[in-house]
Design an enzyme around this catalytic site. Structure first.
Site, short mmCIF file in Angstrom:
data_model
loop_
_atom_site.label_atom_id
_atom_site.label_comp_id
_atom_site.label_asym_id
_atom_site.label_seq_id
_atom_site.Cartn_x
_atom_site.Cartn_y
_atom_site.Cartn_z
N ASP A 74 0.85 -1.22 0.08
CA ASP A 74 0.06 -0.08 0.02
C ASP A 74 0.99 1.17 -0.09
O ASP A 74 1.99 1.33 -0.78
CB ASP A 74 -0.88 -0.05 1.17
CG ASP A 74 -1.99 1.19 1.04
OD1 ASP A 74 -2.92 1.12 0.40
OD2 ASP A 74 -1.93 2.01 1.92
N HIS B 162 -7.13 -6.47 -1.11
CA HIS B 162 -6.00 -5.46 -1.11
C HIS B 162 -5.03 -5.84 0.04
O HIS B 162 -3.88 -5.63 0.02
CB HIS B 162 -6.59 -4.01 -0.62
CG HIS B 162 -5.64 -2.91 -0.40
ND1 HIS B 162 -5.09 -2.50 -1.53
CD2 HIS B 162 -5.18 -2.26 0.75
CE1 HIS B 162 -4.10 -1.49 -1.02
NE2 HIS B 162 -4.30 -1.48 0.17
#
Length: 330
Positions: A107, A307
């Site tokens: 991320d 994610h």
């Protein structure tokens, strides 16, 4: 290859960085691998990788990025620019008595890892990026572009995060609940369906991000105890330090202008989730890897993965990381 015996347990310690204390957790011995988390996480997001990398013969070090956990939280967005976070990483490598490391990020941590490799190739000999692909500096100013995303009815979450205090008011009113919903919204087994409102956006007229979060069971990778760890950290620190990373994006754009279009030359690896918006929105960045990451060993997209890739699919991520690390030149 001969494997040194790893440390039995992860060890917490702090080192001094340019802006103050940096907290890290390390396990194992051997070549240094620095692990950088994203939003809204902490060193704990690497809990599955620390023992696996240690067992594979590496000194695995998971950092609380500046603004998170037990690391320093300087005031104001200016202190959260990429150039400063990259300097923190160099300071960690030196404080641990090493000259060079492999840097791995997820991320925002992927962006920080990429910037660290770009600015400090003498300190970072290879880079692995999880979830967010490398896109070289350049292009239009981010704030101007992001403000237009969503049109008249909806606002993009990155724009929502820009105004100090605004997102904090939503998050900190029920931090544990907000985190649970945010994690679920981006997890493969709990994310909203394609016909449901996108949780990356909120209504411009009085909307909140949490209005679009799933309700009910936690994603399969997240236990109540895991959620307690994350919530406990943010309940102690608040969310401003974490959000200041988003508020420094235009500063990054100016700072990194001399590196416009620059590739990362070191050996690299990318692992993304096929169901992660980061890999679909940034598909052009992935397609450009032959130019932007000329040292790329492989780009993996994990089917059925969202994610939170190293927590959703720890065994597969651990295998891909260790195989890549083992193949790196000494």
């Amino acid at each position: 290859m001969n494997r040194p015996l790893p440390s039995a347990e992860p060890h917490h310690r702090t080192v001094e960085g340019p802006a103050g204390r940096l907290h890290l957790v390390e396990q194992g011995s051997g070549p240094l691998v620095l692990l950088l988390h994203g939003f809204p996480e902490s060193w704990y997001s690497w809990r599955h990788q620390l023992p696996a990398l240690a067992a594979a013969g590496y000194r695995a070090v998971a950092l609380d990025v500046r603004g998170y956990g037990r690391s320093c939280t300087p005031a104001g967005p200016d202190a959260y620019r990429m150039v400063d976070l990259a300097a923190d990483n160099v300071a960690v490598v030196r404080a641990l008595g090493e000259e060079r490391a492999v840097v791995v990020g997820h991320d925002w941590g992927a962006g920080i890892a990429a910037t660290s490799a770009l600015l400090h190739p003498e300190a970072f000999r290879a880079v692995a990026l999880l979830s967010v692909p490398y896109a070289p500096p350049g292009g239009p100013r981010p704030g101007e572009v992001l403000a237009q995303v969503g049109g008249e009815e909806e606002e993009f979450y990155v724009s929502y995060f820009q105004e100090p205090g605004r997102a904090e008011a939503e998050m900190e009113s029920d931090l544990r609940g907000w985190l649970a919903g945010f994690y679920a919204a981006l997890s493969a087994d709990t994310m909203p369906g394609r016909d449901e409102p996108d949780p990356h956006f909120l209504a411009r007229a009085g909307g909140r991000l949490r209005d679009r979060f799933p309700r009910g069971a936690l994603p399969g990778w997240l236990t109540e105890e895991d959620l307690d760890v994350y919530a406990g950290e943010f309940e102690r620190t608040g969310m401003t330090g974490a959000l200041n990373r988003y508020r420094a994006m235009d500063r990054d754009w100016a700072d990194l202008a001399p590196y416009r279009g620059a590739p990362i030359e070191q050996p690299s690896l990318f692992i993304g989730g096929a169901l992660d918006a980061s890999t679909t929105w940034l598909a052009d960045a992935i397609a450009a890897f032959p130019t932007t990451l000329p040292g790329l060993a492989a780009a993996h997209l994990l089917d059925g993965c969202g994610h939170w890739i190293q927590q959703e699919r720890p065994a597969e991520v651990n295998r891909l990381l260790t195989e890549w690390l083992d193949a790196l030149p000494a």
